[in-house]
Design a protein around this motif. Structure first.
Motif, PDB file in Angstrom:
ATOM      1  N   ALA A   1       0.920  -1.074  -0.026  1.00 43.47           N
ATOM      2  CA  ALA A   1       0.157   0.133   0.022  1.00 43.47           C
ATOM      3  C   ALA A   1       0.757   1.377   0.142  1.00 43.47           C
ATOM      4  O   ALA A   1       0.531   2.175  -0.751  1.00 43.47           O
ATOM      5  N   ASP A   2       1.945   1.099   0.720  1.00 40.54           N
ATOM      6  CA  ASP A   2       2.862   2.261   0.752  1.00 40.54           C
ATOM      7  C   ASP A   2       3.556   2.513  -0.664  1.00 40.54           C
ATOM      8  O   ASP A   2       3.735   3.740  -1.073  1.00 40.54           O
ATOM      9  N   LEU A   3       3.980   1.250  -1.202  1.00 38.84           N
ATOM     10  CA  LEU A   3       4.678   1.366  -2.427  1.00 38.84           C
ATOM     11  C   LEU A   3       3.767   2.255  -3.511  1.00 38.84           C
ATOM     12  O   LEU A   3       4.411   2.892  -4.456  1.00 38.84           O
ATOM     13  N   ILE A   4       2.494   1.755  -3.490  1.00 35.94           N
ATOM     14  CA  ILE A   4       1.482   2.154  -4.453  1.00 35.94           C
ATOM     15  C   ILE A   4       0.932   3.363  -4.343  1.00 35.94           C
ATOM     16  O   ILE A   4       0.276   3.774  -5.194  1.00 35.94           O
ATOM     17  N   ASN A   5       1.284   3.858  -3.262  1.00 41.91           N
ATOM     18  CA  ASN A   5       0.505   5.107  -2.656  1.00 41.91           C
ATOM     19  C   ASN A   5      -0.973   5.064  -2.703  1.00 41.91           C
ATOM     20  O   ASN A   5      -1.735   5.955  -3.215  1.00 41.91           O
ATOM     21  N   TYR A   6      -1.699   4.014  -2.159  1.00 42.25           N
ATOM     22  CA  TYR A   6      -3.029   3.664  -2.114  1.00 42.25           C
ATOM     23  C   TYR A   6      -3.325   3.347  -0.670  1.00 42.25           C
ATOM     24  O   TYR A   6      -2.117   2.565  -0.141  1.00 42.25           O
TER      25      TYR A   6
END
Length: 202
Positions: A40-45
């Motif tokens: 979630a942090d990596l894809i900004n969602y």
């Protein structure tokens, strides 16, 4: 483009983004590092957005594995048309299998090493996995007795070589020589003796 179509396209793009991020993180740090929070942090969602696509890490790994089955099947099927004669096809297919596993180690791990919810040898087996196994059966050539059993043994031998090399149990430097030995053994037209039970292919 309608609003519904735009939303569906955005959803498909997020799905691909999650799979790409999971694969990249696994390649960099291993599958243990892949968590829904990290993704979630990596894809900004947010995590709820991620959970709208996958119930958890197991489903993400299964999706990565399924893509791997599709790629492996395509490569093995392509090799069956590149050489004349069962022996040539068999070597091409076996070499392609080993090369795929070595060049896609993280994906291969999700496909065949780590536990997932993917069903093998059942009515729920993914079509791509069936296609990859069918390519192994076809590579053995026609008129082989119990070709499914023979293909399973071939698969087991290939998988064993891959895992032993990737874990450093046997040196990678002998890969080609081992492959030649394997192909020679399975090119032999000697048939399995004795009755065998009916068996459902992978």
């Amino acid at each position: 483009m309608s609003i519904a179509e735009r939303k569906e396209r955005q959803r498909a793009e997020r799905y691909e983004l999650i799979l790409a991020a999971a694969r990249e993180l696994a390649e960099a740090e291993g599958w243990d590092a892949v968590t829904t929070r990290r993704l979630a942090d990596l894809i900004n969602y947010s995590q709820p957005v991620l959970y709208s696509h996958f119930k958890g890490k197991a489903e993400i790994m299964a999706a990565v594995a399924t893509r791997g089955f599709e790629e492996l099947a395509a490569r093995l099927e392509a090799e069956t048309v590149k050489a004349a004669g069962a022996g040539g096809v068999l070597r091409n297919v076996c070499a392609a299998y080993v090369d795929f596993a070595r060049s896609h180690a993280v994906v291969y791990e999700a496909m065949f090493v780590l536990p997932t919810n993917i069903k093998f040898a059942s009515d729920d087996t993914p079509p791509a996995l069936r296609a990859a196994f069918a390519a192994l059966v076809a590579a053995l050539g026609p008129d082989r007795r119990e070709p499914v059993f023979l293909a399973e043994v071939l698969w087991g031998a290939l998988h064993g070589l891959v895992v032993l090399m990737q874990s450093g149990r046997i040196p990678a430097s002998g890969a080609e020589a081992r492959l030649e030995v394997l192909v020679e053994k399975f090119s032999d037209k000697a048939q399995v003796s004795g009755p065998l039970e009916p068996h459902k292919p992978a």
